[in-house]
Design a protein around this motif. Structure first.
Motif, short mmCIF file in Angstrom:
data_model
loop_
_atom_site.label_atom_id
_atom_site.label_comp_id
_atom_site.label_asym_id
_atom_site.label_seq_id
_atom_site.Cartn_x
_atom_site.Cartn_y
_atom_site.Cartn_z
N VAL A 1 0.84 -1.21 0.00
CA VAL A 1 0.00 0.00 0.00
C VAL A 1 0.87 1.25 0.00
N ALA A 2 1.92 1.25 0.82
CA ALA A 2 2.83 2.40 0.86
C ALA A 2 3.54 2.58 -0.48
N ALA A 3 3.89 1.46 -1.10
CA ALA A 3 4.56 1.55 -2.40
C ALA A 3 3.64 2.10 -3.47
N ALA A 4 2.32 1.92 -3.28
CA ALA A 4 1.34 2.43 -4.24
C ALA A 4 1.04 3.91 -4.03
N GLY A 5 1.64 4.51 -3.00
CA GLY A 5 1.47 5.94 -2.78
C GLY A 5 0.47 6.31 -1.71
#
Length: 282
Positions: A165-169
């Protein structure tokens, strides 16, 4: 009739509590044991402010205080994981209970606050039950909408893989804080209803044991989405009362009731996991 009204109202109130905690525990993946504190905020708001303010102002105040407290606990705590988050919520719940017990100048301590006016009781009719039914339907519809929205998809993704989720922004912490805030608002509203129904509040109703009870209501039928919290609340509120009339002689009656109740809880939990309807799939 009064006893039945009380039982139904209590079941509906705890159903709202279980529903709000389900969003935090099942949907968001945060194991919280501080939900009774938000419940207590609503109840004490009614007890302390209801004598001076109208119902709308009291409800708005309860919701506002619960929002502030939810951010205060969730902003540092959501960055913790697993047992550390549980310990953080445990500490907050313990502190809240201590404030209710020891701040006698405001809360009257263990003596509690009595003679709370119930604006829903008119002559022989208790309009709180229809109001709770309407509120329950509204909350279920709202939570279904939230669960199917992009917000619901993100918080479930945070539960499953926050790194992705964090990698998706997206910010996992921000979404967790919002989920806790929504649950806190509903819990504080249920606390307001509880104070109006009981017309008395004291610290013993908002302890860590009550938070664990709410958690058990969620966990026992967690596989049945949306109706699971209501089923759990019904089991923990109504079934113990029904078992009072089993007719067993004391002192064996209490032990037999506990055995029957425990067996029912295990059966429901197993049924929820083995026979989940397809339309309840996540």
């Amino acid at each position: 009739m009064i006893y039945l009204d009380h039982l139904v109202a209590t079941a509906l109130i705890y159903g709202l509590l279980a529903m709000s905690l389900d969003l935090i525990v099942v949907e968001c993946g945060l194991l919280s044991v501080a939900h009774a504190s938000f419940f207590g905020v609503g109840a004490y708001a009614v007890a302390l402010l209801g004598r001076y303010w109208n119902m709308g102002a009291v409800l708005a105040s309860a919701v506002g205080i619960a929002l502030i407290l939810s951010v205060c606990i969730s902003w540092p705590a959501v960055r913790l994981h697993g047992d550390f988050y549980v310990l953080a919520t445990f500490a907050f719940q313990s502190a809240f209970s201590s404030v209710l017990t020891n701040w006698t100048a405001v809360t009257r301590g263990p003596a509690g606050i009595a003679d709370i006016r119930n604006p829903f009781r008119l002559s022989a009719s208790n309009l709180l039950i229809p109001a709770l039914i309407g509120l329950s339907i509204l909350i279920v519809a709202l939570f279904v909408r939230v669960g199917r929205s992009p917000f619901g998809e993100v918080i479930r993704s945070v539960r499953d893989d926050e790194v992705l989720v964090a990698a998706a922004g997206y910010s996992p912490a921000a979404y967790r804080i919002r989920a806790v805030a929504i649950g806190a608002v509903v819990a504080s509203t249920a606390g307001c209803a509880y104070a109006y129904q009981i017309t008395y509040v004291d610290p013993s109703s908002f302890t860590i044991a009550d938070s664990i009870l709410m958690l058990a209501m969620v966990v026992v039928a967690s596989e049945w989405r949306w109706i699971g919290p209501w089923l759990g609340a019904g089991l923990f509120v109504i079934v113990p009362e029904v078992l009072r009339f089993t007719g067993f002689a004391e002192p064996a009656a209490a032990l037999v009731r506990q055995m029957i109740f425990g067996g029912l809880l295990v059966s429901v939990a197993q049924l929820a996991r083995r026979r989940r309807p397809m339309w309840m799939e996540r």
